[in-house]
Write a protein that holds these residues in place. Structure first.
Motif, PDB file in Angstrom:
ATOM      1  N   TYR A   1       0.615  -1.015  -0.074  1.00 34.54           N
ATOM      2  CA  TYR A   1       0.470   0.078  -0.016  1.00 34.54           C
ATOM      3  C   TYR A   1       0.618   1.041   0.277  1.00 34.54           C
ATOM      4  CZ  TYR A   1       0.218  -1.323   4.811  1.00 34.54           C
ATOM      5  OH  TYR A   1       1.694  -1.907   6.244  1.00 34.54           O
ATOM      6  N   TRP A   2       0.604   2.699  -0.353  1.00 31.43           N
ATOM      7  CA  TRP A   2       1.031   3.678   0.195  1.00 31.43           C
ATOM      8  C   TRP A   2       1.024   5.120   0.584  1.00 31.43           C
ATOM      9  CZ3 TRP A   2      -0.250  -0.034  -4.152  1.00 31.43           C
ATOM     10  CH2 TRP A   2       0.505   0.059  -5.406  1.00 31.43           C
ATOM     11  N   TYR A   3       2.131   5.622   1.477  1.00 35.44           N
ATOM     12  CA  TYR A   3       1.386   6.987   1.567  1.00 35.44           C
ATOM     13  C   TYR A   3       2.173   7.778   1.138  1.00 35.44           C
ATOM     14  CZ  TYR A   3       0.813   3.896   5.564  1.00 35.44           C
ATOM     15  OH  TYR A   3       0.610   3.369   6.306  1.00 35.44           O
ATOM     16  N   MET A   4       1.060   9.347   1.378  1.00 37.91           N
ATOM     17  CA  MET A   4       1.504  10.381   0.392  1.00 37.91           C
ATOM     18  C   MET A   4       2.100  11.361   0.795  1.00 37.91           C
ATOM     19  SD  MET A   4      -1.629  11.477  -1.976  1.00 37.91           S
ATOM     20  CE  MET A   4      -1.174  13.177  -1.970  1.00 37.91           C
ATOM     21  N   ARG A   5       2.601  12.091   1.065  1.00 34.32           N
ATOM     22  CA  ARG A   5       2.862  14.257   1.484  1.00 34.32           C
ATOM     23  C   ARG A   5       2.017  14.680   1.383  1.00 34.32           C
ATOM     24  NH1 ARG A   5       7.112  16.480   3.823  1.00 34.32           N
ATOM     25  NH2 ARG A   5       8.596  14.724   2.355  1.00 34.32           N
ATOM     26  N   THR A   6       0.826  15.648   2.574  1.00 35.81           N
ATOM     27  CA  THR A   6       0.229  16.571   2.161  1.00 35.81           C
ATOM     28  C   THR A   6       0.995  18.004   2.354  1.00 35.81           C
ATOM     29  OG1 THR A   6      -0.636  15.811   4.720  1.00 35.81           O
ATOM     30  CG2 THR A   6      -1.380  14.674   2.735  1.00 35.81           C
ATOM     31  N   VAL A   7       1.903  17.813   2.910  1.00 33.72           N
ATOM     32  CA  VAL A   7       2.501  19.533   3.167  1.00 33.72           C
ATOM     33  C   VAL A   7       4.263  19.767   2.938  1.00 33.72           C
ATOM     34  CG1 VAL A   7       1.390  19.287   6.061  1.00 33.72           C
ATOM     35  CG2 VAL A   7       2.956  18.275   5.309  1.00 33.72           C
ATOM     36  N   PRO A   8       4.437  20.532   3.002  1.00 33.20           N
ATOM     37  CA  PRO A   8       5.577  20.588   2.177  1.00 33.20           C
ATOM     38  C   PRO A   8       6.780  20.437   2.823  1.00 33.20           C
ATOM     39  CG  PRO A   8       4.215  23.023   2.292  1.00 33.20           C
ATOM     40  CD  PRO A   8       3.697  22.221   2.912  1.00 33.20           C
ATOM     41  N   PRO A   9       8.096  19.776   2.068  1.00 36.77           N
ATOM     42  CA  PRO A   9       9.002  18.889   3.323  1.00 36.77           C
ATOM     43  C   PRO A   9       9.882  19.866   4.368  1.00 36.77           C
ATOM     44  CG  PRO A   9      10.014  19.575   0.912  1.00 36.77           C
ATOM     45  CD  PRO A   9       8.433  19.885   0.869  1.00 36.77           C
ATOM     46  N   GLU A  10       9.978  19.443   5.069  1.00 33.09           N
ATOM     47  CA  GLU A  10      10.513  20.624   5.814  1.00 33.09           C
ATOM     48  C   GLU A  10      11.561  19.555   7.373  1.00 33.09           C
ATOM     49  OE1 GLU A  10       8.818  22.413   8.908  1.00 33.09           O
ATOM     50  OE2 GLU A  10       6.678  21.882   8.741  1.00 33.09           O
ATOM     51  N   ARG A  11      12.492  19.659   7.810  1.00 30.15           N
ATOM     52  CA  ARG A  11      13.384  19.534   8.391  1.00 30.15           C
ATOM     53  C   ARG A  11      12.352  18.746  10.446  1.00 30.15           C
ATOM     54  NH1 ARG A  11      19.709  20.551  10.824  1.00 30.15           N
ATOM     55  NH2 ARG A  11      19.907  18.954  11.544  1.00 30.15           N
ATOM     56  N   ASP A  12      11.419  18.150  10.521  1.00 31.32           N
ATOM     57  CA  ASP A  12      11.069  17.758  11.764  1.00 31.32           C
ATOM     58  C   ASP A  12      10.848  16.652  12.051  1.00 31.32           C
ATOM     59  OD1 ASP A  12       9.154  17.422   9.532  1.00 31.32           O
ATOM     60  OD2 ASP A  12       7.403  18.069  10.940  1.00 31.32           O
ATOM     61  N   TRP A  13      11.686  16.090  11.755  1.00 31.78           N
ATOM     62  CA  TRP A  13      12.498  14.565  12.379  1.00 31.78           C
ATOM     63  C   TRP A  13      12.718  15.099  13.481  1.00 31.78           C
ATOM     64  CZ3 TRP A  13      13.391  15.104   7.508  1.00 31.78           C
ATOM     65  CH2 TRP A  13      14.264  16.054   6.927  1.00 31.78           C
ATOM     66  N   ILE A  14      13.641  13.824  14.457  1.00 26.42           N
ATOM     67  CA  ILE A  14      14.194  14.270  15.530  1.00 26.42           C
ATOM     68  C   ILE A  14      15.104  15.008  15.237  1.00 26.42           C
ATOM     69  CG2 ILE A  14      15.171  12.829  17.884  1.00 26.42           C
ATOM     70  CD1 ILE A  14      12.855  10.794  17.358  1.00 26.42           C
ATOM     71  N   ILE A  15      15.893  16.004  15.388  1.00 28.12           N
ATOM     72  CA  ILE A  15      17.024  16.596  15.441  1.00 28.12           C
ATOM     73  C   ILE A  15      18.190  16.286  16.311  1.00 28.12           C
ATOM     74  CG2 ILE A  15      18.095  18.962  14.731  1.00 28.12           C
ATOM     75  CD1 ILE A  15      16.151  17.755  13.318  1.00 28.12           C
ATOM     76  N   GLU A  16      19.469  15.631  15.807  1.00 25.26           N
ATOM     77  CA  GLU A  16      20.462  15.134  16.062  1.00 25.26           C
ATOM     78  C   GLU A  16      21.411  16.690  16.633  1.00 25.26           C
ATOM     79  OE1 GLU A  16      21.858  11.395  14.916  1.00 25.26           O
ATOM     80  OE2 GLU A  16      21.070  12.227  13.327  1.00 25.26           O
ATOM     81  N   PRO A  17      21.670  16.790  17.640  1.00 26.02           N
ATOM     82  CA  PRO A  17      22.517  18.737  18.176  1.00 26.02           C
ATOM     83  C   PRO A  17      23.608  18.130  17.508  1.00 26.02           C
ATOM     84  CG  PRO A  17      21.493  17.189  20.095  1.00 26.02           C
ATOM     85  CD  PRO A  17      21.098  16.648  18.939  1.00 26.02           C
ATOM     86  N   GLU A  18      24.043  17.507  17.607  1.00 24.98           N
ATOM     87  CA  GLU A  18      25.522  17.450  16.571  1.00 24.98           C
ATOM     88  C   GLU A  18      25.484  17.525  15.319  1.00 24.98           C
ATOM     89  OE1 GLU A  18      24.535  13.374  17.199  1.00 24.98           O
ATOM     90  OE2 GLU A  18      24.559  14.915  18.817  1.00 24.98           O
ATOM     91  N   PHE A  19      24.429  16.366  14.498  1.00 20.88           N
ATOM     92  CA  PHE A  19      24.433  16.373  13.190  1.00 20.88           C
ATOM     93  C   PHE A  19      24.298  18.547  12.360  1.00 20.88           C
ATOM     94  CE2 PHE A  19      22.522  15.624   9.191  1.00 20.88           C
ATOM     95  CZ  PHE A  19      22.570  14.776   8.735  1.00 20.88           C
ATOM     96  N   GLU A  20      24.800  18.086  11.780  1.00 18.86           N
ATOM     97  CA  GLU A  20      24.783  19.469  10.745  1.00 18.86           C
ATOM     98  C   GLU A  20      24.434  19.080   9.597  1.00 18.86           C
ATOM     99  OE1 GLU A  20      28.185  21.931  11.515  1.00 18.86           O
ATOM    100  OE2 GLU A  20      27.887  22.431  13.586  1.00 18.86           O
ATOM    101  N   LEU A  21      24.111  20.194   8.646  1.00 18.96           N
ATOM    102  CA  LEU A  21      23.968  19.840   7.396  1.00 18.96           C
ATOM    103  C   LEU A  21      25.121  19.820   6.271  1.00 18.96           C
ATOM    104  CD1 LEU A  21      20.744  21.794   6.074  1.00 18.96           C
ATOM    105  CD2 LEU A  21      20.837  19.405   6.917  1.00 18.96           C
ATOM    106  N   GLU A  22      25.943  20.386   7.319  1.00 20.76           N
ATOM    107  CA  GLU A  22      27.443  20.229   6.191  1.00 20.76           C
ATOM    108  C   GLU A  22      27.755  18.358   6.433  1.00 20.76           C
ATOM    109  OE1 GLU A  22      29.327  22.399   4.881  1.00 20.76           O
ATOM    110  OE2 GLU A  22      27.760  24.468   5.061  1.00 20.76           O
ATOM    111  N   HIS A  23      27.392  17.831   7.367  1.00 23.16           N
ATOM    112  CA  HIS A  23      27.815  16.791   7.630  1.00 23.16           C
ATOM    113  C   HIS A  23      27.461  15.772   6.546  1.00 23.16           C
ATOM    114  CE1 HIS A  23      28.817  12.806   8.809  1.00 23.16           C
ATOM    115  NE2 HIS A  23      27.546  12.055   8.398  1.00 23.16           N
ATOM    116  N   ALA A  24      26.343  15.874   5.781  1.00 24.99           N
ATOM    117  CA  ALA A  24      24.760  15.272   4.839  1.00 24.99           C
ATOM    118  C   ALA A  24      26.427  16.050   2.986  1.00 24.99           C
ATOM    119  CB  ALA A  24      23.718  15.866   4.419  1.00 24.99           C
ATOM    120  N   TYR A  25      25.473  17.242   3.180  1.00 24.67           N
ATOM    121  CA  TYR A  25      27.062  17.926   1.814  1.00 24.67           C
ATOM    122  C   TYR A  25      27.913  16.953   1.354  1.00 24.67           C
ATOM    123  CZ  TYR A  25      27.900  20.723  -1.422  1.00 24.67           C
ATOM    124  OH  TYR A  25      27.702  21.399  -2.532  1.00 24.67           O
ATOM    125  N   HIS A  26      28.825  17.192   2.702  1.00 24.09           N
ATOM    126  CA  HIS A  26      30.248  17.102   2.286  1.00 24.09           C
ATOM    127  C   HIS A  26      30.661  14.928   2.179  1.00 24.09           C
ATOM    128  CE1 HIS A  26      32.140  20.819   2.545  1.00 24.09           C
ATOM    129  NE2 HIS A  26      31.264  21.248   3.374  1.00 24.09           N
TER     130      HIS A  26
END
Length: 264
Positions: free
Chosen positions: A193-218
């Motif tokens: 079965y399937w689920y779909m998004r109804t709202v624009p994407p945003e970073r609202d899951w569990i934020i790790e204090p030490e995690f930075e977007l720079e990490h994902a990029y590099h």
């Protein structure tokens, strides 16, 4: 269209891992009594699209809204995610059976956006002998025509979803997958079965204090990072940074694509 909301359960690192692999396995999260009830229901309703099961409160509460699965879905698709209605498929197989060809499901497109999730549920123990689904991690970023895919046999680094009863796994819709060969006798059920998004994407899951977007990029200047930035609602920022990469990166990328591989 039914919409649901709950607390997210995935962290930054787990969302990034999902972007990279294209799937998430949740083993044995549905209670045994619900699995037994679902298996018996499917024996009584052996059709390919048992839509009536979506009207059963016990099924909706424990499978569709299973806390572990719903929390992960909420993390990726945001608040008020929706169950795509009306659809429920049962990939029911009488074993033994030969393996299915590799494929992406009809309508798959290559995109870094993630507005839907395809979800599978095993209501019974599904060992290798019952021909569980096999997945190629990261293949949601690799486009291939269906005819070109189907002739492949075993593929290195593929992953079996063999799992105990009550397991649910989430995938990006375009991931390469197939039913594997089954050697045992009996019926194998697999609800999809399937689920779909109804709202624009945003970073609202569990934020790790030490995690930075720079990490994902590099760490992953690639399709993985681009999907992650998109889910954060910062896709334009990623594209701007990507455009500033030195020209030799793009030349290397072209060569790698020519050889069938991608860097990053």
């Amino acid at each position: 269209m039914r919409t649901y909301d709950c607390a997210p359960t995935l962290t930054d690192s787990q969302v990034l891992d999902f972007c990279r692999a294209g799937f998430l396995m949740l083993e044995g999260v549905v209670p045994d009594e619900i699995n037994t009830r679902a298996f018996d229901y499917l024996d009584e309703h052996p059709e390919h699209t048992p839509l009536q099961i979506l009207e059963e409160d016990w099924f909706v509460d424990n499978v569709i809204l299973n806390p572990d699965a719903a929390g992960a879905i909420r993390s990726v698709l945001g608040k008020n995610f929706a169950l795509t209605m009306p659809y429920m498929a049962n990939h029911r197989v009488q074993c033994p059976e030969t393996a299915q060809g590799w494929h992406r499901d009809k309508g798959s497109v290559f995109t870094h956006g993630l507005d839907s999730l395809q979800v599978f549920y095993y209501p019974q123990d599904t060992p290798l002998e019952l021909g569980p689904t096999e997945i190629i991690p990261g293949s949601h970023f690799r486009y291939a025509d269906g005819i070109a895919m189907s002739h492949y046999g075993s593929i290195r680094n593929s992953v079996s979803t063999a799992a105990p009863a009550g397991s649910i796994f989430l995938t990006v819709y375009s991931i390469w997958h197939r039913r594997t060969v089954s050697t045992a006798s009996g019926t194998r059920n697999l609800l999809k079965y399937w689920y779909m998004r109804t709202v624009p994407p945003e970073r609202d899951w569990i934020i790790e204090p030490e995690f930075e977007l720079e990490h994902a990029y590099h760490v992953s200047i690639s399709d993985t990072a681009e999907m992650f930035y998109w889910l954060c609602g910062r896709h334009s920022e990623y594209r701007a940074r990507r455009n500033n990469l030195p020209s030799y990166y793009y030349e290397a990328r072209k060569l790698c694509k020519y050889c069938g591989y991608r860097i990053g």
